[in-house]
Design an enzyme around this catalytic site. Sequence first.
Site, PDB file in Angstrom:
ATOM      1  N   HIS A  53      78.625  33.478   9.649  1.00  0.00           N
ATOM      2  CA  HIS A  53      79.648  32.911  10.540  1.00  0.00           C
ATOM      3  C   HIS A  53      79.191  31.527  11.003  1.00  0.00           C
ATOM      4  O   HIS A  53      78.000  31.292  11.222  1.00  0.00           O
ATOM      5  CB  HIS A  53      79.869  33.842  11.735  1.00  0.00           C
ATOM      6  CG  HIS A  53      81.076  33.468  12.535  1.00  0.00           C
ATOM      7  ND1 HIS A  53      81.060  32.454  13.454  1.00  0.00           N
ATOM      8  CD2 HIS A  53      82.347  33.951  12.521  1.00  0.00           C
ATOM      9  CE1 HIS A  53      82.272  32.331  13.998  1.00  0.00           C
ATOM     10  NE2 HIS A  53      83.073  33.233  13.432  1.00  0.00           N
ATOM     11  N   GLU A 108      86.558  29.619   6.741  1.00  0.00           N
ATOM     12  CA  GLU A 108      86.840  29.365   8.152  1.00  0.00           C
ATOM     13  C   GLU A 108      86.451  27.923   8.487  1.00  0.00           C
ATOM     14  O   GLU A 108      85.263  27.644   8.764  1.00  0.00           O
ATOM     15  CB  GLU A 108      86.024  30.297   9.046  1.00  0.00           C
ATOM     16  CG  GLU A 108      86.379  31.756   8.915  1.00  0.00           C
ATOM     17  CD  GLU A 108      86.055  32.501  10.205  1.00  0.00           C
ATOM     18  OE1 GLU A 108      86.970  33.046  10.802  1.00  0.00           O
ATOM     19  OE2 GLU A 108      84.894  32.500  10.610  1.00  0.00           O
TER      20      GLU A 108
HETATM   21  O1  LIG Z   1      85.217  35.160  14.455  1.00  0.00           O
HETATM   22  C1  LIG Z   1      86.392  34.893  14.350  1.00  0.00           C
HETATM   23  C2  LIG Z   1      86.841  33.762  13.606  1.00  0.00           C
HETATM   24  O2  LIG Z   1      85.818  32.846  13.600  1.00  0.00           O
HETATM   25  C3  LIG Z   1      88.142  33.168  14.021  1.00  0.00           C
HETATM   26  O3  LIG Z   1      88.289  33.072  15.417  1.00  0.00           O
HETATM   27  P1  LIG Z   1      89.700  32.649  16.041  1.00  0.00           P
HETATM   28  O4  LIG Z   1      90.753  33.462  15.363  1.00  0.00           O
HETATM   29  O5  LIG Z   1      89.587  32.984  17.503  1.00  0.00           O
HETATM   30  O6  LIG Z   1      89.873  31.189  15.788  1.00  0.00           O
END
Ligand SMILES: O=C[C@H](O)COP(=O)(O)O
Length: 230
Positions: free
Chosen positions: A71, A141
């Site tokens: 992550h 992401e």
């Molecule tokens: O851990 C979750 C992801 O990084 C996405 O987070 P989010 O949907 O709050 O932007």
Amino acid sequence: MLNEAEVPSKDVVEVVVSPPFVFLPLVKSLQRPDFQLAAQNCWVRKGGAFTGEISAEMLVNLGIPWVILGHSERRSLLNESNEFVGDKVAYALSLGLKVIACIGETLRQRESGSTMAVVAAQTKAIADKASNWANVVLAYEPVWAIGTGKVATPDQAQEVHLELRKWLHDNVGAEVAATTRIIYGGSVNGANCKELAAQPDIDGFLVGGASLKREFIDIIKSLTVKKSQL
Ligand SMILES: O=C[C@H](O)COP(=O)(O)O
């Protein structure tokens, strides 16, 4: 809320819930059986004297089938390098865990035009060591979209997902490219999920903030629609 939600069968959309470590046993005991569980991290190699770390073996012993690795917060705040993430993915896979491997560029990297070089290098570090792509889900992401409310446009996300699929095709193999799920994460919510889900190379979502709200059910359903159109 999630336990009562009317959602498609797990053969259509896999729902994987990833609470912090300390809540895994509780969620496991309460969660409906058609939903699965993921840890948010695990140690890089065989368990041992690494006080404070959670080993992949512990997850296996607890019956947790999935783990999220790489992550962006761990990469940036805890200095996890591409190689370290690759080692983690390889070790978790070797124990039979399924891995959601996260990759993504910062805003500065996007603005300098290096998005693909960054995500390709992150993916290569995983591909160099991954033994079993059938158990890997790649999560794109963009760092600038995580928790910011600034979601990637469907075109921006699709462009990277398509390039990633091409990268897998050219560097790992045609079958892996065709079958690996590439999911998008970063400010996905009930309002933007349908348009994102409609993109041909977006196979699912990694949802943070919106997973704690009722709209998470709409997000799950947006993927159902996609699947039924195939
Ligand atoms: O851990 C979750 C992801 O990084 C996405 O987070 P989010 O949907 O709050 O932007």
